[in-house]
Design an enzyme around this catalytic site. Structure first.
Site, PDB file in Angstrom:
ATOM      1  N   HIS A 115       0.824  -1.201   0.000  1.00 48.86           N
ATOM      2  CA  HIS A 115       0.000   0.000   0.000  1.00 48.86           C
ATOM      3  C   HIS A 115       0.858   1.251   0.000  1.00 48.86           C
ATOM      4  O   HIS A 115       0.408   2.311  -0.401  1.00 48.86           O
ATOM      5  CB  HIS A 115      -0.975  -0.011   1.182  1.00 48.86           C
ATOM      6  CG  HIS A 115      -0.312  -0.094   2.500  1.00 48.86           C
ATOM      7  ND1 HIS A 115       0.068  -1.272   3.093  1.00 48.86           N
ATOM      8  CD2 HIS A 115       0.068   0.879   3.353  1.00 48.86           C
ATOM      9  CE1 HIS A 115       0.623  -1.029   4.253  1.00 48.86           C
ATOM     10  NE2 HIS A 115       0.637   0.268   4.437  1.00 48.86           N
ATOM     11  N   ASP A 146       0.571  -7.904  -0.120  1.00 47.89           N
ATOM     12  CA  ASP A 146       0.774  -6.498   0.224  1.00 47.89           C
ATOM     13  C   ASP A 146       2.272  -6.234   0.233  1.00 47.89           C
ATOM     14  O   ASP A 146       2.925  -6.266   1.277  1.00 47.89           O
ATOM     15  CB  ASP A 146       0.147  -6.210   1.595  1.00 47.89           C
ATOM     16  CG  ASP A 146       0.301  -4.753   2.015  1.00 47.89           C
ATOM     17  OD1 ASP A 146       0.722  -3.936   1.176  1.00 47.89           O
ATOM     18  OD2 ASP A 146      -0.012  -4.441   3.173  1.00 47.89           O
ATOM     19  N   GLY A 201       2.381   3.308  12.536  1.00 48.58           N
ATOM     20  CA  GLY A 201       3.778   3.644  12.328  1.00 48.58           C
ATOM     21  C   GLY A 201       4.680   2.437  12.209  1.00 48.58           C
ATOM     22  O   GLY A 201       5.821   2.538  11.775  1.00 48.58           O
ATOM     23  N   SER A 220       4.032   0.019  10.230  1.00 44.74           N
ATOM     24  CA  SER A 220       3.754  -0.521   8.909  1.00 44.74           C
ATOM     25  C   SER A 220       5.003  -0.633   8.051  1.00 44.74           C
ATOM     26  O   SER A 220       5.812   0.264   8.007  1.00 44.74           O
ATOM     27  CB  SER A 220       2.747   0.400   8.230  1.00 44.74           C
ATOM     28  OG  SER A 220       2.190  -0.173   7.122  1.00 44.74           O
ATOM     29  N   SER A 277       1.919  -5.603   7.757  1.00 41.52           N
ATOM     30  CA  SER A 277       0.866  -5.117   6.883  1.00 41.52           C
ATOM     31  C   SER A 277      -0.220  -4.373   7.649  1.00 41.52           C
ATOM     32  O   SER A 277      -0.561  -3.255   7.319  1.00 41.52           O
ATOM     33  CB  SER A 277       0.250  -6.291   6.117  1.00 41.52           C
ATOM     34  OG  SER A 277      -0.730  -5.849   5.242  1.00 41.52           O
TER      35      SER A 277
END
Length: 473
Positions: A215, A245, A332, A334, A350
């Protein structure tokens, strides 16, 4: 995870925060069946990184009698679920050094149940994964699944038959982990975007690159290692939502040399020597730019997560093929690294629900799948063997839906993917909307006291722990 100037244009593996995922669908297997006494060869004592290889081998040999497998951390043994009373099957398991365990559901039957859930109960805020410990599909619904949606979900689970699936409620809401951290930055749709780097890799054409959350890759094309700095890396491939992802981002300077390691904080690093598939029961570590280093275990494989669509009201963005864990994470974290203490790269953070105070579920993109899809190799190109060797374990327990051609990457052109957390107010980070919060992690004790990136930082590479955290100022 502090940024440092990197001599000789060396970029270390980043372990920042990860982001993305919203609602969910899990496939977990926890076990209900009795364990069979091994009368053949003594069970082997294995490292968790080797467990997936043995499970993969037995899955190919046992066929429909295979009911999944998991790693018993206390005994360091592989437990293999066996359907039926075929003594030849039991002997095969014992001779391979695993422990046979009698169960009712084959892995193929659980996959079929997962396909039914996908077709009949793809509801925002749900997730499911196959759990070999329970020998069932474990379904999770977050706090947004109520009323008619809850009734539809539970009736679908009931239709699968007794002992095939269970459903539980999660107190939180599935969301992307978006916030500030030791970061790299981009501009998209007039706003700032931050994400965290996962692992340095070498692209199939030999170019230095890194993996991060998908993403992040669909949110912005070019990335910098300082908020107002020049771009140092460009997205080459990105997948989200759909079958994973993950993003492959190439360093713009072809002379950048990558170092394969993860920053644990406090000056400590872990050398990453291979990529490996996850095994249920495996002990893992997660590094994130917000909450730092945390540990836990793998609880499910091939998880499907149904996010609330950010572009279609009432729609769903589904991501398949993820790893489910009980490791905590927050906004944060991620894009950060999931790895083992002995140096195996396992996943990219993810999203999920909960936090590091109350706990929750966190999902990760398998590194082996990302490497295979992008054609990249771990580190400087010498650590790719682990990915190939362990690949069969995940494949053995895979969700056929994850290879569904319809699960393409619609978000690659989705402008709303700039801020996946926008659909969940609870997931937002106040600092992310504060123009003064140039680098929230710089003052966040949970991030290990790491300093933020400054304008003096060399833009030729990133040190271990560099961040990429999507957020909009």
């Amino acid at each position: 995870m502090s940024h440092k100037r990197i001599p000789k244009r060396k970029a270390a593996i980043a372990v920042g925060g990860v982001a993305a995922l919203g609602a969910a669908a899990l496939l977990l297997p926890h076990a209900n069946a009795s364990q069979t006494d091994a009368k053949g060869a003594a069970p082997k004592t294995l490292k968790s990184a080797d467990a997936s290889n043995l499970a993969s081998l037995l899955a190919s040999q046992l066929g429909d009698a295979f009911g999944g497998a998991y790693w018993d951390a206390s005994k360091q043994q592989v437990i293999v679920n066996v359907v039926g009373n075929n003594s030849n099957v039991v002997n095969t398991v014992e001779k391979a050094g695993a422990v046979p365990r009698s169960v009712n559901n084959s892995l193929s039957a659980l996959k079929t149940a997962a396909k039914t859930l996908k077709s009949d109960a793809t509801i925002p805020g749900t997730a499911w994964s196959i759990d070999p410990k329970t020998n069932q599909v474990q379904v999770t619904a977050d706090r947004t699944v109520t009323g008619a949606k809850w009734a539809k979900l539970t009736s679908t689970v009931d239709s699968l038959g007794s002992g095939v699936a269970t459903v539980k409620k999660s107190a939180g809401a599935f969301k992307t982990f978006v916030s500030g951290g030791d970061a790299i930055f981009a501009q998209a749709n007039g706003g700032g975007v931050r994400c965290s780097l996962g692992f340095n890799v070498t692209a199939s054409d030999g170019a230095p690159a890194f993996l991060t959350a998908g993403h992040c890759g669909v949110a912005a094309k070019q990335w910098s290692d300082s908020q107002n700095g020049q771009p140092i890396a460009t997205v080459d491939q990105a997948t989200f939502p759909g079958a994973g992802d993950f993003s492959l981002v190439k360093y713009d300077d072809p002379a950048t040399q990558t170092v394969s390691e993860v920053n644990e904080g406090n000056g400590k690093t872990v050398q990453i020597t291979q990529a490996a598939d996850a095994t249920v029961g495996q002990q893992v570590l997660r590094m994130g730019s917000t909450t730092g280093l945390h540990d836990g275990s793998v609880t499910g494989l091939d998880a499907t997560v149904n996010f609330q669509s950010e572009t279609v009201p009432g729609g769903v963005d589904t991501v398949t093929g993820l790893i489910q864990t009980n490791v905590c994470a927050e906004a944060g974290d991620s894009g950060g690294s999931l790895f083992t203490a002995d140096g195996s790269a396992i996943g990219l953070t993810s999203g999920g629900s909960g936090d590091c105070t109350a706990g929750g579920e966190t999902f990760f993109q398998p590194v082996t799948a990302a490497l295979q899809a992008t054609g990249a190799t771990l580190g400087a190109g010498g650590a790719a063997g682990g990915a190939a060797g362990a690949g069969g374990a995940s494949a053995a327990a895979s969700d056929p839906a994850s290879s569904d051609p319809s699960a393409t990457d619609p978000a690659a052109t989705d402008p709303a993917a700039t801020d996946p957390a926008a659909t969940d107010p609870a997931a937002t980070d106040p600092a992310a909307t504060d123009p003064a919060a140039t680098d929230p992690a710089a003052t966040d004790p949970a991030a290990g006291g790491q300093s933020g990136t400054g304008s003096g930082q060399s833009s030729t590479g990133m040190n271990a722990g560099s961040g990429l955290v999507t957020s909009t100022p």
